[in-house]
Design a protein around this motif. Sequence first.
Motif, mmCIF file in Angstrom:
data_model
loop_
_atom_site.group_PDB
_atom_site.id
_atom_site.type_symbol
_atom_site.label_atom_id
_atom_site.label_comp_id
_atom_site.label_asym_id
_atom_site.label_seq_id
_atom_site.Cartn_x
_atom_site.Cartn_y
_atom_site.Cartn_z
ATOM 1 N N GLN A 155 -23.803 1.657 6.276
ATOM 2 C CA GLN A 155 -23.534 2.433 7.484
ATOM 3 C C GLN A 155 -24.435 3.662 7.556
ATOM 4 O O GLN A 155 -24.583 4.409 6.594
ATOM 5 C CB GLN A 155 -22.061 2.859 7.504
ATOM 6 N N GLN A 156 -25.069 3.849 8.721
ATOM 7 C CA GLN A 156 -25.922 5.016 8.939
ATOM 8 C C GLN A 156 -26.120 5.233 10.433
ATOM 9 O O GLN A 156 -26.034 4.301 11.231
ATOM 10 C CB GLN A 156 -27.287 4.832 8.265
ATOM 11 N N HIS A 157 -26.396 6.473 10.799
ATOM 12 C CA HIS A 157 -26.773 6.837 12.167
ATOM 13 C C HIS A 157 -28.297 6.801 12.202
ATOM 14 O O HIS A 157 -28.963 7.823 12.146
ATOM 15 C CB HIS A 157 -26.233 8.235 12.488
ATOM 16 N N GLY A 158 -28.846 5.563 12.270
ATOM 17 C CA GLY A 158 -30.260 5.390 11.981
ATOM 18 C C GLY A 158 -31.089 4.844 13.119
ATOM 19 O O GLY A 158 -30.689 4.829 14.284
ATOM 20 N N PRO A 199 -29.535 9.360 7.828
ATOM 21 C CA PRO A 199 -30.365 8.776 6.769
ATOM 22 C C PRO A 199 -31.262 9.815 6.103
ATOM 23 O O PRO A 199 -31.341 10.973 6.546
ATOM 24 C CB PRO A 199 -31.183 7.717 7.507
ATOM 25 N N PHE A 200 -31.979 9.382 5.038
ATOM 26 C CA PHE A 200 -32.783 10.336 4.276
ATOM 27 C C PHE A 200 -34.232 9.897 4.089
ATOM 28 O O PHE A 200 -35.030 10.623 3.501
ATOM 29 C CB PHE A 200 -32.159 10.565 2.895
ATOM 30 N N GLY A 201 -34.606 8.717 4.551
ATOM 31 C CA GLY A 201 -35.977 8.251 4.371
ATOM 32 C C GLY A 201 -36.223 6.987 5.171
ATOM 33 O O GLY A 201 -35.410 6.597 6.022
ATOM 34 N N PHE A 202 -37.357 6.323 4.862
ATOM 35 C CA PHE A 202 -37.758 5.161 5.649
ATOM 36 C C PHE A 202 -38.351 4.084 4.756
ATOM 37 O O PHE A 202 -38.905 4.360 3.687
ATOM 38 C CB PHE A 202 -38.814 5.551 6.699
ATOM 39 N N VAL A 203 -38.239 2.843 5.233
ATOM 40 C CA VAL A 203 -39.007 1.737 4.679
ATOM 41 C C VAL A 203 -39.806 1.122 5.825
ATOM 42 O O VAL A 203 -39.388 1.169 6.985
ATOM 43 C CB VAL A 203 -38.115 0.660 4.024
ATOM 44 N N PRO A 208 -30.320 4.459 4.685
ATOM 45 C CA PRO A 208 -29.055 5.198 4.581
ATOM 46 C C PRO A 208 -28.999 6.010 3.289
ATOM 47 O O PRO A 208 -29.533 5.594 2.256
ATOM 48 C CB PRO A 208 -28.004 4.085 4.593
ATOM 49 N N ASP A 209 -28.380 7.161 3.366
ATOM 50 C CA ASP A 209 -28.273 8.052 2.213
ATOM 51 C C ASP A 209 -27.064 7.644 1.373
ATOM 52 O O ASP A 209 -25.923 7.782 1.820
ATOM 53 C CB ASP A 209 -28.124 9.494 2.694
ATOM 54 N N PHE A 252 -26.850 -0.297 15.907
ATOM 55 C CA PHE A 252 -25.400 -0.179 15.816
ATOM 56 C C PHE A 252 -25.088 0.582 14.525
ATOM 57 O O PHE A 252 -25.428 0.121 13.432
ATOM 58 C CB PHE A 252 -24.744 -1.560 15.775
ATOM 59 N N ASP A 253 -24.428 1.738 14.651
ATOM 60 C CA ASP A 253 -24.207 2.596 13.486
ATOM 61 C C ASP A 253 -23.290 1.982 12.438
ATOM 62 O O ASP A 253 -23.392 2.296 11.254
ATOM 63 C CB ASP A 253 -23.608 3.936 13.924
ATOM 64 N N GLY A 254 -22.354 1.120 12.861
ATOM 65 C CA GLY A 254 -21.343 0.633 11.929
ATOM 66 C C GLY A 254 -20.209 1.640 11.789
ATOM 67 O O GLY A 254 -20.084 2.594 12.565
ATOM 68 N N ASN A 255 -19.381 1.457 10.774
ATOM 69 C CA ASN A 255 -18.215 2.332 10.591
ATOM 70 C C ASN A 255 -17.967 2.494 9.096
ATOM 71 O O ASN A 255 -17.548 1.552 8.417
ATOM 72 C CB ASN A 255 -16.992 1.724 11.284
ATOM 73 N N PHE A 256 -18.234 3.692 8.569
ATOM 74 C CA PHE A 256 -18.110 3.935 7.135
ATOM 75 C C PHE A 256 -16.660 3.803 6.679
ATOM 76 O O PHE A 256 -16.369 3.192 5.643
ATOM 77 C CB PHE A 256 -18.642 5.332 6.800
ATOM 78 N N ALA A 257 -15.730 4.345 7.468
ATOM 79 C CA ALA A 257 -14.320 4.328 7.076
ATOM 80 C C ALA A 257 -13.777 2.910 6.995
ATOM 81 O O ALA A 257 -12.921 2.605 6.155
ATOM 82 C CB ALA A 257 -13.499 5.158 8.063
#
Length: 687
Positions: free
Chosen positions: A104-107, A132-136, A122-123, A70-75
Motif C-alpha cells: 500500500q502506498q500513495h504512489g 513512498p520513498f524512492g523509485f524503480v 512504498p516505504d 489505486f492506493d490500496g488500504n493499509f488498515a
Amino acid sequence: ESGRIAGVVQYGANRVDFIDSGLYLEAHGDHFDKKKGRPSLLLFSLTGEMTNSQRPVHFVSHEGRVSIHFDGNFAEGVDSKNVIVREEDLFLPNPDTLIITSAQQHGYGIPVHGGKIVFSEPDPDREFGSLPFGFVVLDEQGNVVQTFADKEDFQASCLGIHGEAGVGEHLLFGCNEKREDGTGDGGIFVMTHDPVTGLFSAHKIAYPDGLRTSILRSHHAQPFAIGNYGSRPDPGYKALVRINPDSTEIDPNDIQQLSTDYRGFDFEKEHGNKLAVLTVDGLLQVFNPSDWTLLGSTQVVEDFSGAEGLRPALTVGSGFAYVSNPNAGEILEVDLDTVSVSRTFSVEGQPVNMAALGWVAPLGPVPARDADHSHEHVADGDDFSHVYYASLSEGLNMISSPLKPRTPMDARSLAEMVGATMVIKLDDVNQEYVGWTPDAPDNGFPIEGAKGYIVNLPRARQVAFVGAPWTNQPQVSAAPIARSIDTPANTWAFVVSGQLEGVQNLEGYLVTVRNLRTNAIMTNRVRNDYFAAATADLSRQSVVRVGDTLEVTVVDVTGEIASEKLSFVVTPEALANAVLPITLKGIGIPKQSLVLQNYPNPFNPETWIPYRLSESAPVTLTIYDMTGRLVRTLSLGIKPAGFYQGRARAAYWDGLNDVGERVSSGVYFYRLSTPSFHQMKRMIILK
C-alpha cells in the motif's frame, strides 16, 4: 495527452471512467482541421473490483499511455495497484492493461521512453505514512532496470514523495525536507533520462529553508516546472517556486510569495507563457512564469478560506482559465489576456473539479455527430466513423486493413497501432517478402486494402481499426489468423534486419541471408544504411528455429563482393520477436588483406586473381615460373581498401610475359604485394 479524453477519478466510488469530449482532428494533406463531435462516455472503465484494490487517486498521461494508481488500504491489507493502458486503446471495450502491484502506498506509475515505467517504491517504515520513498525503473515486462531507493543516500532517494512533473528529459518529484529527527537533506528529486543509453541518473535540488513542494506543474514550451511551496499546518502553502531541473539549489528569486493559501495553479495550455493562480480569497492572478511579473488579477468568487464542504477549483485551457463555484452552480471563464471574466455558465448540481480539453494530437475514431455539432454533409463512401475490433494473438498474425483509414497508414503506423515487433508484406511484382522493423530510418511500405500483412506481437491484444469501407477493392477477410506453430522453438515468418557501417555510400547494396540448416535464402536492398530481409511460409511451416546459423553476405550495386561471410545464431529472444537485429560493420572494408585463388584454374589463356585490401596501398602483382624466374610484373596502382574479387575489379593476367610472348603450359606462382603485405599462390596454365 491528446486533449480529447478526460479521466473521471472517483475516489469514493472506487472507479475511473473516461469521457470522449468529441473533439478530434481531421487530416487534410499537410494540415489538420479542428472538428467537434458528440461527447460520450466510453465503454471502458476501471473499478476497484477489476483491480482488486481501492482508492484511485493519481492519474498520469505520458508517452501515449495513461497510468492510474489505486492506493490500496493499509488498515485492511489491500495492496496498491497501478494500471497502465495506451491512450488510443481507451476507445476499446476491453483494452490490454499492465497492472503493477506493490504494498500500500500513495504512489505513481509514470510511463516514459522506450516503454519503460518509473514506479514509486512504498516505504516499509512508513516514516511519512503512505507516501513512498524512492523509485524503480521497470521495462515493458515489469522487470526492474534501475533502482533509486536507498534511504541512507539522499541523492538517490526521495522521502515523503508527493508531486511530479516532466521537463524535457527530466522527471521532477517533491520530497520531504527533513525526517522527524531532523536528519536528511530533502529537496526536489530529479531523474534525467539519457537518450543514448536509455538509463536515468538522479540528483537533488536542495530547499533553502524548512519548506517543501508537494504539487508540480510543467509545460512542454518551458524549461522549468512550477511547484507550490510551504508546509502544513503552518505556514501553509503561500508561495510558488520555479524549478530549473539542471540546478542543485533553489534561487530565492525563483520563489513568488502569495497573499494567502493557493487553491490551484497551472500553465496556459497552448503557449505556456502565462500561469494562472487561484487563491482561497477568491482572487485569480495571472503571472509571467519566467520572471513572476504579475500580468493581472480579478476577483472571480467570494473569499472561501473558511468555507467547509465543496470549494471552488481551477482548471486552465488555451487562452482561458475556468473557476468552479459549487455553491452558485456556476463555472466562470476568465480571459487570460484581459484577466477578466468573459462568460459565466450555469450548470446543474454543484461543479467542483474540471478538466480543460482541446485539439492537441490526432486520436481515435471520428465521434458521432448531430445537428448541433456537424457542419458538413459526409457521403456514405467518406464516412470514417466505422470501427472494427480485432483480437490479435501473441506471436505471429496474418492481418489485413479492414477499413480505409482517414490518414493513409504505413508499416510504422500499423506497427505502432498493434504493438508489433515487425511487419512483412508480399511484393506481388517480384514475388518476394519485404520486411520492416521499428528501428528502420523510414516509415516503410504503405498499408493497402485487399492486402495481407504478417505482424508479430509480444503479447495478445485487442485493437480498433477506424475508417471508411474500402471502395473498388475486392472483399477480404479482416479477421487475424492466429499462428499455427505454438512452440518457442520455431516460427513461420522471420526478419533479419539492421544497420550497415563501412564505406561512405551503401545505398542499393544487396544483403543476402542464408540459413545453413535449410539452405533457404532471403535478400533485401540497403536503403539509408538499413536493410530488412524477410521470409515466411503461408502454410505455417517452420522457416527458422532456435539455434539456426544464418550466413550473411553483402554485394555492392555492381554485384561485387563487399563483405566477409558473417554468421549469426538465432536466439530464443530473436525467435519470440520474429526479428534478429544485427549490425554489419566494415562493409566494403576487409578485416585483413588477402589473396584468393585465381579463376579459372587451370586456365588458357587468361585468368583473374581476386584479392582484398584492408587499407589503401600501391599494389603490385608479380608472376614466377617453377624455377623462380620472374615472368611478368603488373603494377596495379594505388588501390583503396576494398574487395577486388569480381572480374571487373580483380587483377587480370593475359598469359603473356614481360616482352609480350605467350608463356608455355605449366605451374606458375603469383605474388601480390603492398608495402605492408604480400602473399603467394599457385596456378596452372593448361593448353
